[in-house]
Design a protein around this motif. Structure first.
Motif, mmCIF file in Angstrom:
data_model
loop_
_atom_site.group_PDB
_atom_site.id
_atom_site.type_symbol
_atom_site.label_atom_id
_atom_site.label_comp_id
_atom_site.label_asym_id
_atom_site.label_seq_id
_atom_site.Cartn_x
_atom_site.Cartn_y
_atom_site.Cartn_z
ATOM 1 N N HIS A 92 -30.562 13.689 37.507
ATOM 2 C CA HIS A 92 -32.020 13.722 37.632
ATOM 3 C C HIS A 92 -32.493 13.866 39.068
ATOM 4 O O HIS A 92 -33.669 13.725 39.357
ATOM 5 C CB HIS A 92 -32.635 12.475 36.986
ATOM 6 C CG HIS A 92 -32.237 12.343 35.545
ATOM 7 N ND1 HIS A 92 -32.521 13.340 34.635
ATOM 8 C CD2 HIS A 92 -31.545 11.404 34.885
ATOM 9 C CE1 HIS A 92 -32.031 12.978 33.465
ATOM 10 N NE2 HIS A 92 -31.432 11.830 33.585
ATOM 11 N N LYS A 93 -31.547 14.126 39.965
ATOM 12 C CA LYS A 93 -31.890 14.376 41.363
ATOM 13 C C LYS A 93 -31.615 15.844 41.649
ATOM 14 O O LYS A 93 -30.640 16.408 41.146
ATOM 15 C CB LYS A 93 -31.017 13.524 42.275
ATOM 16 C CG LYS A 93 -31.328 12.050 42.208
ATOM 17 C CD LYS A 93 -32.331 11.694 43.278
ATOM 18 C CE LYS A 93 -32.918 10.326 43.061
ATOM 19 N NZ LYS A 93 -34.243 10.221 43.647
ATOM 20 N N THR A 94 -32.461 16.428 42.475
ATOM 21 C CA THR A 94 -32.152 17.784 42.909
ATOM 22 C C THR A 94 -30.902 17.753 43.783
ATOM 23 O O THR A 94 -30.399 16.689 44.150
ATOM 24 C CB THR A 94 -33.291 18.373 43.760
ATOM 25 O OG1 THR A 94 -33.431 17.567 44.940
ATOM 26 C CG2 THR A 94 -34.596 18.413 42.998
ATOM 27 N N GLY A 97 -31.766 16.020 46.786
ATOM 28 C CA GLY A 97 -31.929 14.605 46.451
ATOM 29 C C GLY A 97 -30.585 13.890 46.328
ATOM 30 O O GLY A 97 -30.440 12.737 46.752
ATOM 31 N N ARG A 111 -36.205 9.376 55.084
ATOM 32 C CA ARG A 111 -36.174 10.713 54.502
ATOM 33 C C ARG A 111 -36.464 11.785 55.530
ATOM 34 O O ARG A 111 -35.863 12.867 55.486
ATOM 35 C CB ARG A 111 -37.228 10.807 53.415
ATOM 36 C CG ARG A 111 -36.622 10.481 52.117
ATOM 37 C CD ARG A 111 -37.560 10.614 50.972
ATOM 38 N NE ARG A 111 -36.663 10.543 49.871
ATOM 39 C CZ ARG A 111 -36.437 11.541 49.036
ATOM 40 N NH1 ARG A 111 -37.111 12.661 49.119
ATOM 41 N NH2 ARG A 111 -35.552 11.415 48.091
ATOM 42 N N TYR A 134 -31.496 21.494 40.044
ATOM 43 C CA TYR A 134 -30.797 20.331 39.514
ATOM 44 C C TYR A 134 -29.336 20.694 39.247
ATOM 45 O O TYR A 134 -29.023 21.865 38.991
ATOM 46 C CB TYR A 134 -31.502 19.836 38.244
ATOM 47 C CG TYR A 134 -32.821 19.211 38.616
ATOM 48 C CD1 TYR A 134 -32.879 17.859 38.929
ATOM 49 C CD2 TYR A 134 -33.966 19.994 38.751
ATOM 50 C CE1 TYR A 134 -34.068 17.288 39.355
ATOM 51 C CE2 TYR A 134 -35.159 19.425 39.172
ATOM 52 C CZ TYR A 134 -35.203 18.068 39.478
ATOM 53 O OH TYR A 134 -36.360 17.501 39.899
#
Ligand code: ADP
Ligand code: ADP
Length: 228
Positions: A92-94, A97, A111, A134
């Motif tokens: 669920h993280k790019t 990410g 960040r 993703y």
């Protein structure tokens, strides 16, 4: 850099997976471990990252004794990056990410600071175009390159690779090995479990054999592969 001395690992089921394993890996060295399935290669790598606790013996990384009371295991683990056979990305993280998550959560870094670093790492593994997608939208080879970038984001001194190309379709093996070759050329200290003999021959400073829980004395790839 890594000094393992008389390491034993006995799993709760009494499987004696490591038998008096001793090994030294110097800074900047690339050590490849080969050996049959079930010989203890993965267990050994996992003890170096404290994913497995050893039963006896000692392991030092960068002069820190893993099992000394004074050693903060999170500091030590941050110093050791690991790449697994299955890429284990957060779905669920790019891509970006995934790369930012550990240094943000574990090291508490901002960040703003991490984004450009993540972008540079993704460029280094050839994934500039994929930063915002993703993991499910990537090929296996691309996912494994994200996993390498994610491990590098913690700025480790040592990288451990546990059969990093074994789960890949053959046509994707090369792109992952190329990233590993670049890392080795940049002087990263690496311990690599692999069946890729071409990689071992080309990149390893030493090749170690593991058999039935014992780490047999290794040699340079030239002496192993080119001896009559
Ligand atoms: P390799 O990486 O060389 O295939 P492993 O380190 O995975 O070898 O396994 C070494 C031995 O330890 C094998 O006999 C395996 O069955 C056993 N083993 C591995 N993990 C566990 C575990 N979590 N519990 C019990 N036995 C295990
Ligand atoms: P982060 O910004 O914490 O790194 P991501 O980069 O993974 O998180 O997510 C970027 C944005 O996409 C967030 O707003 C998130 O809510 C959203 N998002 C997360 N997972 C998915 C998904 N599977 N499909 C579409 N959008 C998602």
């Amino acid at each position: 850099m890594i000094v393992a001395t008389d390491v034993n690992k006995v799993y709760p089921n009494q499987c004696h997976a490591l038998k008096d394993v001793s090994a030294t890996v110097k800074r900047g060295e690339v050590v490849v471990i080969i050996g049959p399935s079930g010989s203890g290669k993965s267990t050994f790598l996992r003890t170096l990252n404290q994913l497995e606790v050893i039963s006896s013996g000692s392991i030092q990384i960068d002069g820190m004794d893993m099992y000394a009371k004074s050693t903060n295991i999170n500091d030590l683990r941050a110093n050791v990056g690991m790449v697994f056979q299955s890429f284990n990305l957060f779905p669920h993280k790019t891509v970006k990410g995934n790369v930012i998550l550990a240094p943000e959560k574990v090291l508490g870094r901002s960040r703003t600071e991490l984004e450009p670093e993540a972008e540079a790492l993704l460029k280094r593994v050839g994934l500039t175009e994929k930063m915002d997608v993703y993991p499910s939208q990537l090929s296996g080879g691309q996912q494994q390159r994200v996993a390498i970038a994610r491990a590098l984001a913690m700025q480790p001194d040592v990288m451990l690779f546990d059969e990093p190309t074994s789960a890949l379709d053959p046509e994707m093996v090369g792109e992952v090995l190329d990233v590993m070759k670049d890392l080795a050329a940049e002087g990263m200290t690496m311990v690599v479990v692999t069946h890729e003999m071409g990689f071992a021959r080309e990149v390893a400073d030493r090749v170690l054999f593991m058999e039935d829980g014992e780490l047999l004395v290794g040699d340079t790839p030239a002496n192993i592969f080119d001896s009559p």
